[in-house]
Scaffold this motif. Structure first.
Motif, PDB file in Angstrom:
ATOM      1  N   LEU A 130     -20.455   0.120 -10.971  1.00 36.45           N
ATOM      2  CA  LEU A 130     -20.196   1.540 -10.781  1.00 36.45           C
ATOM      3  C   LEU A 130     -19.296   1.687  -9.564  1.00 36.45           C
ATOM      4  O   LEU A 130     -19.644   1.263  -8.470  1.00 36.45           O
ATOM      5  N   SER A 131     -18.134   2.284  -9.787  1.00 32.85           N
ATOM      6  CA  SER A 131     -17.177   2.477  -8.702  1.00 32.85           C
ATOM      7  C   SER A 131     -16.755   3.936  -8.676  1.00 32.85           C
ATOM      8  O   SER A 131     -16.081   4.404  -9.600  1.00 32.85           O
ATOM      9  N   GLU A 132     -17.191   4.653  -7.651  1.00 38.09           N
ATOM     10  CA  GLU A 132     -16.866   6.065  -7.484  1.00 38.09           C
ATOM     11  C   GLU A 132     -17.242   6.882  -8.721  1.00 38.09           C
ATOM     12  O   GLU A 132     -16.484   7.722  -9.197  1.00 38.09           O
ATOM     13  N   GLY A 133     -18.400   6.594  -9.266  1.00 40.39           N
ATOM     14  CA  GLY A 133     -18.901   7.345 -10.418  1.00 40.39           C
ATOM     15  C   GLY A 133     -18.328   6.902 -11.747  1.00 40.39           C
ATOM     16  O   GLY A 133     -18.606   7.512 -12.775  1.00 40.39           O
ATOM     17  N   VAL A 134     -17.548   5.833 -11.765  1.00 46.42           N
ATOM     18  CA  VAL A 134     -16.946   5.328 -12.998  1.00 46.42           C
ATOM     19  C   VAL A 134     -17.564   3.974 -13.330  1.00 46.42           C
ATOM     20  O   VAL A 134     -17.598   3.077 -12.493  1.00 46.42           O
ATOM     21  N   VAL A 135     -18.021   3.837 -14.572  1.00 43.28           N
ATOM     22  CA  VAL A 135     -18.572   2.572 -15.033  1.00 43.28           C
ATOM     23  C   VAL A 135     -17.405   1.699 -15.479  1.00 43.28           C
ATOM     24  O   VAL A 135     -16.549   2.132 -16.247  1.00 43.28           O
ATOM     25  N   ILE A 136     -17.370   0.473 -14.965  1.00 39.75           N
ATOM     26  CA  ILE A 136     -16.269  -0.434 -15.289  1.00 39.75           C
ATOM     27  C   ILE A 136     -16.803  -1.850 -15.464  1.00 39.75           C
ATOM     28  O   ILE A 136     -17.720  -2.261 -14.752  1.00 39.75           O
ATOM     29  N   SER A 137     -16.246  -2.550 -16.422  1.00 40.94           N
ATOM     30  CA  SER A 137     -16.648  -3.934 -16.664  1.00 40.94           C
ATOM     31  C   SER A 137     -15.827  -4.869 -15.793  1.00 40.94           C
ATOM     32  O   SER A 137     -14.740  -4.517 -15.320  1.00 40.94           O
ATOM     33  N   ARG A 138     -16.346  -6.063 -15.606  1.00 43.67           N
ATOM     34  CA  ARG A 138     -15.615  -7.069 -14.842  1.00 43.67           C
ATOM     35  C   ARG A 138     -14.287  -7.387 -15.538  1.00 43.67           C
ATOM     36  O   ARG A 138     -13.274  -7.580 -14.893  1.00 43.67           O
ATOM     37  N   TYR A 139     -14.292  -7.394 -16.868  1.00 49.11           N
ATOM     38  CA  TYR A 139     -13.070  -7.650 -17.633  1.00 49.11           C
ATOM     39  C   TYR A 139     -11.995  -6.606 -17.321  1.00 49.11           C
ATOM     40  O   TYR A 139     -10.860  -6.942 -17.064  1.00 49.11           O
ATOM     41  N   ARG A 140     -12.382  -5.337 -17.332  1.00 48.15           N
ATOM     42  CA  ARG A 140     -11.404  -4.277 -17.072  1.00 48.15           C
ATOM     43  C   ARG A 140     -10.914  -4.337 -15.619  1.00 48.15           C
ATOM     44  O   ARG A 140      -9.756  -4.060 -15.343  1.00 48.15           O
ATOM     45  N   GLU A 141     -11.794  -4.717 -14.701  1.00 47.78           N
ATOM     46  CA  GLU A 141     -11.374  -4.890 -13.301  1.00 47.78           C
ATOM     47  C   GLU A 141     -10.291  -5.963 -13.210  1.00 47.78           C
ATOM     48  O   GLU A 141      -9.297  -5.795 -12.499  1.00 47.78           O
ATOM     49  N   LYS A 142     -10.488  -7.075 -13.923  1.00 46.13           N
ATOM     50  CA  LYS A 142      -9.491  -8.148 -13.929  1.00 46.13           C
ATOM     51  C   LYS A 142      -8.171  -7.650 -14.506  1.00 46.13           C
ATOM     52  O   LYS A 142      -7.109  -7.962 -13.967  1.00 46.13           O
ATOM     53  N   GLU A 143      -8.255  -6.889 -15.597  1.00 46.55           N
ATOM     54  CA  GLU A 143      -7.041  -6.331 -16.203  1.00 46.55           C
ATOM     55  C   GLU A 143      -6.274  -5.480 -15.200  1.00 46.55           C
ATOM     56  O   GLU A 143      -5.058  -5.593 -15.079  1.00 46.55           O
ATOM     57  N   ARG A 144      -6.987  -4.634 -14.487  1.00 43.21           N
ATOM     58  CA  ARG A 144      -6.345  -3.756 -13.502  1.00 43.21           C
ATOM     59  C   ARG A 144      -5.680  -4.551 -12.392  1.00 43.21           C
ATOM     60  O   ARG A 144      -4.568  -4.242 -11.975  1.00 43.21           O
ATOM     61  N   ARG A 145      -6.366  -5.570 -11.886  1.00 44.07           N
ATOM     62  CA  ARG A 145      -5.781  -6.394 -10.820  1.00 44.07           C
ATOM     63  C   ARG A 145      -4.513  -7.096 -11.305  1.00 44.07           C
ATOM     64  O   ARG A 145      -3.520  -7.149 -10.589  1.00 44.07           O
ATOM     65  N   GLN A 146      -4.553  -7.620 -12.537  1.00 45.81           N
ATOM     66  CA  GLN A 146      -3.364  -8.273 -13.088  1.00 45.81           C
ATOM     67  C   GLN A 146      -2.219  -7.276 -13.235  1.00 45.81           C
ATOM     68  O   GLN A 146      -1.065  -7.595 -12.927  1.00 45.81           O
ATOM     69  N   ASP A 147      -2.527  -6.081 -13.715  1.00 46.79           N
ATOM     70  CA  ASP A 147      -1.501  -5.049 -13.853  1.00 46.79           C
ATOM     71  C   ASP A 147      -0.904  -4.685 -12.493  1.00 46.79           C
ATOM     72  O   ASP A 147       0.305  -4.504 -12.367  1.00 46.79           O
ATOM     73  N   GLU A 148      -1.756  -4.580 -11.479  1.00 44.18           N
ATOM     74  CA  GLU A 148      -1.281  -4.252 -10.138  1.00 44.18           C
ATOM     75  C   GLU A 148      -0.395  -5.365  -9.581  1.00 44.18           C
ATOM     76  O   GLU A 148       0.637  -5.091  -8.973  1.00 44.18           O
ATOM     77  N   ARG A 149      -0.792  -6.628  -9.803  1.00 48.71           N
ATOM     78  CA  ARG A 149       0.025  -7.754  -9.337  1.00 48.71           C
ATOM     79  C   ARG A 149       1.377  -7.772 -10.046  1.00 48.71           C
ATOM     80  O   ARG A 149       2.407  -8.002  -9.419  1.00 48.71           O
ATOM     81  N   GLN A 150       1.363  -7.512 -11.352  1.00 45.40           N
ATOM     82  CA  GLN A 150       2.619  -7.502 -12.103  1.00 45.40           C
ATOM     83  C   GLN A 150       3.522  -6.362 -11.629  1.00 45.40           C
ATOM     84  O   GLN A 150       4.727  -6.538 -11.486  1.00 45.40           O
ATOM     85  N   ALA A 151       2.932  -5.208 -11.365  1.00 48.47           N
ATOM     86  CA  ALA A 151       3.718  -4.080 -10.871  1.00 48.47           C
ATOM     87  C   ALA A 151       4.328  -4.410  -9.511  1.00 48.47           C
ATOM     88  O   ALA A 151       5.503  -4.097  -9.250  1.00 48.47           O
ATOM     89  N   GLU A 152       3.572  -5.043  -8.639  1.00 48.40           N
ATOM     90  CA  GLU A 152       4.095  -5.446  -7.324  1.00 48.40           C
ATOM     91  C   GLU A 152       5.216  -6.458  -7.483  1.00 48.40           C
ATOM     92  O   GLU A 152       6.248  -6.373  -6.808  1.00 48.40           O
ATOM     93  N   LYS A 153       5.027  -7.408  -8.376  1.00 48.73           N
ATOM     94  CA  LYS A 153       6.058  -8.414  -8.638  1.00 48.73           C
ATOM     95  C   LYS A 153       7.335  -7.736  -9.150  1.00 48.73           C
ATOM     96  O   LYS A 153       8.436  -8.059  -8.710  1.00 48.73           O
ATOM     97  N   ASP A 154       7.187  -6.791 -10.059  1.00 52.27           N
ATOM     98  CA  ASP A 154       8.336  -6.068 -10.603  1.00 52.27           C
ATOM     99  C   ASP A 154       9.052  -5.266  -9.524  1.00 52.27           C
ATOM    100  O   ASP A 154      10.291  -5.239  -9.477  1.00 52.27           O
ATOM    101  N   ARG A 155       8.292  -4.613  -8.632  1.00 54.03           N
ATOM    102  CA  ARG A 155       8.900  -3.851  -7.535  1.00 54.03           C
ATOM    103  C   ARG A 155       9.673  -4.775  -6.595  1.00 54.03           C
ATOM    104  O   ARG A 155      10.784  -4.457  -6.159  1.00 54.03           O
ATOM    105  N   THR A 156       9.078  -5.909  -6.276  1.00 52.46           N
ATOM    106  CA  THR A 156       9.731  -6.865  -5.387  1.00 52.46           C
ATOM    107  C   THR A 156      11.023  -7.384  -6.012  1.00 52.46           C
ATOM    108  O   THR A 156      12.066  -7.449  -5.347  1.00 52.46           O
ATOM    109  N   THR A 157      10.960  -7.738  -7.285  1.00 53.09           N
ATOM    110  CA  THR A 157      12.138  -8.234  -7.990  1.00 53.09           C
ATOM    111  C   THR A 157      13.237  -7.177  -8.015  1.00 53.09           C
ATOM    112  O   THR A 157      14.407  -7.465  -7.749  1.00 53.09           O
TER     113      THR A 157
END
Length: 138
Positions: A95-122
């Motif tokens: 439970l994060s700030e009233g939102v139920v989230i699975s470990r799988y979805r957390e991993k997806e979000r982190r990967q998306d954030e890393r890819q977005a950062e990589k794209d911005r840097t590039t």
């Protein structure tokens, strides 16, 4: 995530059906989540009027079930593609700030954030006329 809210009149029967049809891994994840300190704190929050607390448990449980059904759809897709199924750890709910989230979805979000950062840097390096180092791993 906007679809995580529910109308009790519309979803009540559907949610009950889903609870009955949960797989063993889904049941375990659900029970562990409902018994967690975070879930208990959310439901029993003394800063919220008692009459408003009554629906919080139902809302939390229904949201957890919807997250588990999302994971079920991911597992089904993986099975069709002959890929490994999600692990027990992927099914862990939090439970994060009233939102139920699975470990799988957390991993997806982190990967998306890393890819977005990589794209911005590039993009920034290309705008300056350079390119990212071939040896640098984002």
């Amino acid at each position: 995530m906007a679809d995580l809210m529910f109308d009790p009149n519309e979803d009540k029967i559907e949610i009950m059906k889903l609870r009955v049809s949960m797989s063993p891994i889904e049941k375990e994840a659900f029970e562990n989540f409902v018994r967690s300190d975070a879930a208990k704190k959310y439901v029993d929050n003394k800063e919220i009027a008692e009459e408003k607390r009554a629906g919080r448990k139902t809302l939390l449980e229904n949201t957890a079930i919807k997250e588990l059904m999302y994971l079920r759809s991911i597992d089904s897709q993986r099975q069709q593609e002959n890929r490994p199924l999600l692990t027990k750890e992927d099914y862990r709910l939090s439970l994060s700030e009233g939102v139920v989230i699975s470990r799988y979805r957390e991993k997806e979000r982190r990967q998306d954030e890393r890819q977005a950062e990589k794209d911005r840097t590039t993009a920034a390096l290309e705008a300056m006329g350079g390119r990212p180092s071939d040896t640098h791993d984002f």
